[in-house]
Write an enzyme that holds these catalytic residues in place. Structure first.
Site, PDB file in Angstrom:
ATOM      1  N   SER A  95     -31.781 -10.351 -23.943  1.00  0.00           N
ATOM      2  CA  SER A  95     -30.438  -9.798 -23.993  1.00  0.00           C
ATOM      3  C   SER A  95     -29.378 -10.893 -24.125  1.00  0.00           C
ATOM      4  O   SER A  95     -29.288 -11.549 -25.146  1.00  0.00           O
ATOM      5  CB  SER A  95     -30.207  -8.913 -22.758  1.00  0.00           C
ATOM      6  OG  SER A  95     -29.080  -8.104 -22.922  1.00  0.00           O
TER       7      SER A  95
ATOM      8  N   ASP B 233     -27.408 -20.760 -34.631  1.00  0.00           N
ATOM      9  CA  ASP B 233     -26.660 -20.474 -35.848  1.00  0.00           C
ATOM     10  C   ASP B 233     -25.557 -21.500 -36.101  1.00  0.00           C
ATOM     11  O   ASP B 233     -25.319 -21.890 -37.255  1.00  0.00           O
ATOM     12  CB  ASP B 233     -26.045 -19.074 -35.778  1.00  0.00           C
ATOM     13  CG  ASP B 233     -27.085 -17.972 -35.895  1.00  0.00           C
ATOM     14  OD1 ASP B 233     -28.191 -18.256 -36.398  1.00  0.00           O
ATOM     15  OD2 ASP B 233     -26.802 -16.837 -35.463  1.00  0.00           O
TER      16      ASP B 233
ATOM     17  N   LYS C 253     -34.782  -7.911 -27.171  1.00  0.00           N
ATOM     18  CA  LYS C 253     -33.993  -6.701 -26.916  1.00  0.00           C
ATOM     19  C   LYS C 253     -32.586  -6.903 -27.477  1.00  0.00           C
ATOM     20  O   LYS C 253     -31.774  -7.618 -26.917  1.00  0.00           O
ATOM     21  CB  LYS C 253     -33.902  -6.372 -25.428  1.00  0.00           C
ATOM     22  CG  LYS C 253     -33.152  -5.057 -25.192  1.00  0.00           C
ATOM     23  CD  LYS C 253     -32.984  -4.725 -23.723  1.00  0.00           C
ATOM     24  CE  LYS C 253     -32.314  -3.364 -23.551  1.00  0.00           C
ATOM     25  NZ  LYS C 253     -30.969  -3.282 -24.142  1.00  0.00           N
TER      26      LYS C 253
END
Length: 698
Positions: free
Chosen positions: A476, A487, A501
């Site tokens: 999460s 990123d 998840k």
């Protein structure tokens, strides 16, 4: 989240604690199956659920024959997961309704669901009566010298042709259970008493079945077709859910789930009694619960909610758990007793902590700062009051970064292993410590609308080299942060693929109970989903946790990984040219590292065991298999110890060297004792040296 009102009760966390009253095992009247009928409230709730799923679930799945078939298969698997209760005759009687469930639900007709469940209850009563008679009157007649085998997994096995074939199967399964207990050191008298109590306890559980239980199971067969996190909660379970999601975390600190007849530990909450005890681990199975000094209550075959009620209790009260350790050889039911004291899990106990690892490499000394982040927490009460000193993950990490800078560390490792998530706000704000403004996560709803969450503050709290450690239990909010760091090219992500998840749930009230409904998905700023696939590390470590059993991808009907258009953000590519070389240097080191060698060998050994389709009901053969496995484990462990310069063992230790939690909250533990954390520090030093080489060349 402003502009996203349906997320006001967003469920970003799994159940964090279990904490209760003892379920009495007094005799109850035999179950009258004819009395189990749907109520008017349940009929209305089913129709409300159908409409909410059709109109608001993220998938927007049509209620048609295809969905009906999926629901039927899901329900059948729930009722008889190992195909040991129904006969082929039962299945033939059911199958005519396989494509009718959608039409019946639209009409508010629950009759088929109730009829199938009542047939299962009847079969279960028959099995328990058969089992009780067998262990109490025929146990001495078992012959453990035959060449009989039994299937390890009956999930895809043919259904028993008739009741006679079903009883033959039951006898073989009970014989297997008796043999496992014999090999665990129990006498026949002990086995007779234990199994007799267990089956009679299960008989009482069956006799306590209510209409609400059947309704919940049937409607959840529908909900689970949409995705594994969409769930109907009965009025009682809705109340329990609210208790477990509250800020007052009292209990043992463990996430539990059903695993066939067992209750399995999925995760240990940081700073909770279960984790601090260092006696429990992921995938341990709870088989009995005792209150203080009272007699242990066998919970094999109990429903998960009933086990939770038994474990729940006021802080300060003692509890005993009998568990089968996950480190046992397959088929070994040897158990141990763990004594715990229920308590409130305090925010400060879960707070981020720092340490420093000192290394030497190529004649140079390095200091690597480590910040352990067990959860994404915030003291909402103090925050809402305007308390300037409120605690949060971001505030604590900012302070620790300052302290580490004063200690002149050369790089920082953020350790997110076992971090199951928490506050989305904190995931965003923590990302903001390491980037100079920009998006942190994207949230896409069922209408295709995308909301972007940003770090609005200029400035970076730490600009030096950084690595983020993750494992399969990082979930999460952890995945949002790790994905953003990857990123932006801000940090190396090292470890195992994360849980996966990447969905958002909201609680929707019904006339009867509540519906936990998946409304949205998380996406990284690159546009990649964190769902199903999780965050894939730049440099991967081996794991003893089986990704086929733990993680989003292991859940039935899990929503897929996908992508959306990326956000506008400024990324750095300065790490990419180094990753291949860092991987090579890591592999060269790991090839000589005793812990990595052990882990790979252990994975190979366990995979061999899992590949077995049958196991013998012959005692000598089974015993030989178990001894061979234990001897191989001992050999692997002694190879590891000898390579580390430690004394070899003569017998296996009680806890597995890697399944036992090496990543603990013990303040006195040396971070250098954690082989994976130490290797991550080496990788960060490798990165420093490569960057210096490039800088000198320019």
């Amino acid at each position: 989240m402003k502009g996203f009102p349906l997320l006001r009760r967003t469920c970003l966390l799994a159940l964090l604690t279990v904490s209760s009253s003892v379920l009495a095992l007094e005799q109850v009247p035999a179950l009258d199956l004819d009395q189990l009928q749907p109520t008017r409230d349940q009929v209305v709730a089913s129709q409300n659920t159908v409409e909410l799923l059709r109109r608001h679930h993220y998938n927007r799945t049509r209620l048609d024959d295809a969905l009906s078939a999926q629901m039927y298969d899901t329900y059948l698997k729930h009722l008889d997961p190992q195909r040991s209760l129904f006969t082929q005759q039962d299945i033939d009687a059911f199958s005519g309704n396989r494509l009718r469930l959608d039409d019946l639900l639209l009409q508010g007709d629950l009759s088929v669901g109730f009829a199938m469940h009542k047939r299962q209850l009847q079969r279960l009563q028959d099995r328990l009566n058969f089992s009780i008679d067998l262990v109490e009157n025929q146990l001495d007649g078992f012959d453990f010298n035959t060449d009989q085998d039994i299937l390890v997994d009956r999930e895809e096995a043919p259904w028993a042709s008739d009741e006679q074939a079903l009883q033959q199967l039951w006898r073989a399964q009970i014989k297997d259970e008796v043999l496992r207990l014999k090999l665990a050191g129990k006498s026949l008298d002990d086995i007779r008493e234990l199994l007799g109590k267990r089956y009679r306890g299960q008989q009482i559980r069956v006799n306590q079945t209510r209409s609400e239980d059947i309704f919940q199971n049937y409607i959840n067969a529908l909900a689970q077709v949409y995705d594994p996190h969409t769930q109907y909660l009965s009025p009682e379970n809705a109340e329990n859910f609210d208790i477990n999601m509250s800020l007052s975390l009292e209990g043992i600190g463990a996430v539990l789930q059903s695993d066939n007849e067992y209750t399995k530990i999925v995760r240990l909450v940081p700073a909770g009694p279960a984790k601090r005890s260092q006696q429990l681990a992921t995938s341990d199975r709870i088989i009995a619960v005792g209150q203080g000094e009272e007699e242990m209550v066998d919970v094999v075959g109990w429903r998960l909610d009933e086990v939770v009620k038994l474990i729940r209790g006021p802080k300060g009260s003692p509890i005993r758990l009998e568990v089968i350790p996950a480190s046992n050889p397959p088929g070994d039911l040897t158990s141990k007793i763990v004594n715990l004291t229920r308590e409130a899990i305090k925010l400060e106990d879960q707070a981020a902590k720092s340490s420093v690892i000192e290394l030497q490499n190529n004649g140079h000394d390095y200091r690597i700062g480590v910040i352990d982040v067990p959860g994404f927490y915030i003291d909402f009460k103090a925050y809402r009051k305007g308390d300037p000193d409120y605690r949060s993950t971001t505030r604590d990490v900012r302070r620790l970064l300052g302290e580490l800078s004063e200690q002149k560390v050369d790089g920082v490792v953020l350790d997110l292993r076992d971090n199951g998530g928490g506050s989305l706000q904190e995931a965003t704000e923590l990302t903001g410590l390491f980037i100079d403004r920009g998006p942190t996560v994207l949230v896409r709803d069922s209408q295709g609308q995308v909301q972007q969450l940003d770090d609005p503050e200029a400035g970076i709290a730490y600009t030096g080299p950084m690595a983020v450690m993750v494992n399969r239990l990082s979930a999460s909010a952890s995945e949002i942060f790790a994905g953003a760091m990857q990123d932006y090219g801000r940090a190396l992500v090292i470890g195992e693929s994360t849980f996966g998840k990447g969905t958002v749930q909201s609680i929707q009230p019904l006339n009867h109970g509540e519906l936990k409904l998946t409304l949205a998905k998380f996406y990284r700023v690159s546009g990649q989903s964190t769902q199903h696939r999780g965050v894939v590390p730049d440099i991967r470590y081996p794991s003893l946790l089986d990704s086929e059993e733990i993680g989003e991808s292991a859940l039935p009907n899990a929503m897929p990984w996908d992508t959306i258009p990326p956000a506008r953000y400024q990324t750095s590519s300065h790490l990419q040219p180094f990753i291949a070389q860092l991987q090579q240097q890591h592999e060269a080191r790991a090839a000589k590292d005793p812990d990595f060698i052990y882990t790979l060998a252990r994975i190979g050994l366990d995979n061999q065991i899992k590949a077995r389709e049958t196991i013998p009901l012959n005692e000598s053969k089974r015993k030989q298999q178990q001894e061979d496995y234990e001897n191989r484990l001992l050999e692997l462990e002694n190879q590891r110890l000898t390579a580390r310069g430690e004394e070899p063992l003569t017998t296996l230790e009680e806890s597995d060297p890697l399944l036992a939690e090496v990543h603990t909250e013990d303040e006195d533990s040396d971070p250098k004792d954690d082989a994976f954390l130490l290797e991550t520090s080496h990788i960060l030093v490798d990165l420093l040296q490569l960057e210096h080489q490039v800088a000198r060349a320019n």
